[in-house]
Scaffold this motif. Sequence first.
Motif, PDB file in Angstrom:
ATOM      1  N   PRO A 132       0.674  -1.133   0.054  1.00  0.00           N
ATOM      2  CA  PRO A 132       0.125  -0.080  -0.015  1.00  0.00           C
ATOM      3  C   PRO A 132       0.890   1.368   0.207  1.00  0.00           C
ATOM      4  O   PRO A 132       1.877   1.187   0.644  1.00  0.00           O
ATOM      5  N   TRP A 135      -0.120   7.285   2.739  1.00  0.00           N
ATOM      6  CA  TRP A 135      -0.766   8.826   3.047  1.00  0.00           C
ATOM      7  C   TRP A 135      -0.106   9.293   1.758  1.00  0.00           C
ATOM      8  O   TRP A 135      -0.332   9.045   0.593  1.00  0.00           O
ATOM      9  N   GLN A 300      -1.299   2.047  -5.579  1.00  0.00           N
ATOM     10  CA  GLN A 300      -1.595   3.238  -5.743  1.00  0.00           C
ATOM     11  C   GLN A 300      -2.053   4.229  -4.635  1.00  0.00           C
ATOM     12  O   GLN A 300      -2.460   3.586  -3.617  1.00  0.00           O
ATOM     13  N   CYS A 302      -3.999   6.364  -2.126  1.00  0.00           N
ATOM     14  CA  CYS A 302      -5.621   6.459  -2.058  1.00  0.00           C
ATOM     15  C   CYS A 302      -6.094   8.060  -2.130  1.00  0.00           C
ATOM     16  O   CYS A 302      -5.341   8.889  -1.473  1.00  0.00           O
ATOM     17  N   LEU A 305      -6.232  10.839   0.681  1.00  0.00           N
ATOM     18  CA  LEU A 305      -6.017  10.333   1.919  1.00  0.00           C
ATOM     19  C   LEU A 305      -4.590  10.977   2.551  1.00  0.00           C
ATOM     20  O   LEU A 305      -3.711  11.286   1.793  1.00  0.00           O
TER      21      LEU A 305
END
Length: 310
Positions: A132, A135, A300, A302, A305
């Motif tokens: 992931p 941020w 990718q 978010c 975010l």
Amino acid sequence: MTFEAGGRLSIGAVEGEQIAVLSGAPEFASMQALIESGEAGLTAARAALPGSRRVALNEVRLRAPLPVPIQMRDALCFEQHLRQARANRHLFGRAPARIDPADVEVPDLWYRRPVYYTANRFAVCGPDDKIPWPWDETCLDYELEMACVLGRSGRDISVADAPAHVFGYMIFNDFSARDTQMAEMAVGLGTSKAKDWDGANAMGPWLVTADEVDPAAGLSMRAWVNGDLWSEGRSDTMHHDFADVIAFVSHAQTLHAGEVLCSGTVGNGCGLELGRFLSPGDVVELEIEGLGRLRNTIGQPCAGLRMAMK
């Protein structure tokens, strides 16, 4: 290795393009169970392999060898990495310009102690897992590392006795959010969220027993991004070897079978040293001689975010 098939986790041994499945005994219930069973468990595994069921590697999902380690620590054992990473602090406004790595001031304590931090054992991922994007980070990085897994418990372990406590070795990729890291380290406590989010600790593809590989032999270590070779190093350039790390960490503290101790990044082994960073969708592959190749894809960001900060 640990693998998943039909929604169930199992362990087995690599045989070319196949897995010899280990099952039917308590010591084969998980990788942790095999490690805790000691030499008797390995003897039983070797005896079971000839008649075991085979499955193709490409028909299962490989997981981290220890999907949830009982403990993880990551040391800083390579002087070249320390010097080159500190030489590039100008990239984050922490210095006016790059300095020669030879001129970087290394604390004397580093030469005497393999300092480490305790990693998040619940943030582990395995081969081919997607990492992931954390941020609003702009400088996501990989780290080319080796990890040892303890096979015996002990406290106040001597350097001479430490090798007997090693079960095996595997590849470790300590993904790092460098923007966040540089901001956090100004506080003086060390890293926090910079190395602590779901999936940040990749390991695998399998765990190679200590009788089959020797880090002191100078294992080649390489990293590719999208097929381009970014990093090259050798395992024998560690200033502190794994015996040093085990002895230091075990001082006044009991270590347990199944704990993971990592080497820190080999020299030239991350984007920070090279002045280049990852992008969403990048494929990162780490390879260490005798330990296989660990591949992960960067996810990718978010949309919208942001990390909550005051």
